[in-house]
Design a protein around this motif. Structure first.
Motif, PDB file in Angstrom:
ATOM      1  N   GLU A   9       0.824  -1.365  -0.245  1.00  0.00           N
ATOM      2  CA  GLU A   9      -0.191   0.427  -0.335  1.00  0.00           C
ATOM      3  C   GLU A   9       0.570   1.373   0.308  1.00  0.00           C
ATOM      4  O   GLU A   9       0.505   2.052  -1.131  1.00  0.00           O
ATOM      5  N   GLU A  12       2.810   2.096  -3.307  1.00  0.00           N
ATOM      6  CA  GLU A  12       1.096   2.160  -4.313  1.00  0.00           C
ATOM      7  C   GLU A  12       0.747   3.919  -4.255  1.00  0.00           C
ATOM      8  O   GLU A  12       0.938   4.202  -4.982  1.00  0.00           O
ATOM      9  N   GLU A  13       1.636   3.914  -2.925  1.00  0.00           N
ATOM     10  CA  GLU A  13       1.061   5.487  -2.018  1.00  0.00           C
ATOM     11  C   GLU A  13       1.664   6.554  -3.133  1.00  0.00           C
ATOM     12  O   GLU A  13       1.445   7.709  -3.999  1.00  0.00           O
ATOM     13  N   ARG A  15       4.169   5.471  -5.720  1.00  0.00           N
ATOM     14  CA  ARG A  15       3.728   5.295  -6.931  1.00  0.00           C
ATOM     15  C   ARG A  15       2.535   6.365  -8.006  1.00  0.00           C
ATOM     16  O   ARG A  15       3.127   7.044  -8.799  1.00  0.00           O
ATOM     17  N   GLN A  16       1.527   6.349  -6.934  1.00  0.00           N
ATOM     18  CA  GLN A  16       0.076   7.399  -7.254  1.00  0.00           C
ATOM     19  C   GLN A  16       0.526   9.154  -7.152  1.00  0.00           C
ATOM     20  O   GLN A  16       0.792  10.012  -7.860  1.00  0.00           O
ATOM     21  N   GLU A  17       2.059   9.068  -6.273  1.00  0.00           N
ATOM     22  CA  GLU A  17       2.535  10.679  -5.660  1.00  0.00           C
ATOM     23  C   GLU A  17       3.194  10.540  -7.103  1.00  0.00           C
ATOM     24  O   GLU A  17       3.277  12.416  -7.259  1.00  0.00           O
ATOM     25  N   ILE A  19       3.739   9.926  -9.951  1.00  0.00           N
ATOM     26  CA  ILE A  19       2.416   9.983 -10.832  1.00  0.00           C
ATOM     27  C   ILE A  19       2.209  11.686 -11.319  1.00  0.00           C
ATOM     28  O   ILE A  19       2.225  12.168 -12.557  1.00  0.00           O
ATOM     29  N   LYS A  20       1.339  11.415 -10.418  1.00  0.00           N
ATOM     30  CA  LYS A  20       0.759  13.093 -10.212  1.00  0.00           C
ATOM     31  C   LYS A  20       2.072  14.455 -10.248  1.00  0.00           C
ATOM     32  O   LYS A  20       1.193  15.864 -10.611  1.00  0.00           O
TER      33      LYS A  20
END
Length: 64
Positions: A9, A12-13, A15-17, A19-20
């Motif tokens: 988790e 993934e957090e 990774r999303q950061e 990408i943003k």
């Protein structure tokens, strides 16, 4: 990065950061590169954790 329990988790957090940040500032921005490096650190820690949990006998059998 402080020592903490690495989970999928958290990976993934991060990774999303990343990408943003890349969408806002571009792939070569310092913020994006820093997030990428932090993601690499998390992934390395997760891989190391997985290897030690699932392959504890690996060292014992390396001579066979």
């Amino acid at each position: 990065m402080p020592c903490r329990k690495v989970t999928i988790e958290k990976v993934e957090e991060k990774r999303q950061e990343m990408i943003k940040l890349a969408a806002i500032y571009g792939l070569s921005s310092l913020l994006t590169v820093q997030a990428s490096q932090e993601l690499d650190t998390l992934l390395n820690a997760l891989t190391s954790k997985r290897d030690s949990e699932y392959f504890p006998l690996k060292k014992s059998y390396r001579y066979f």
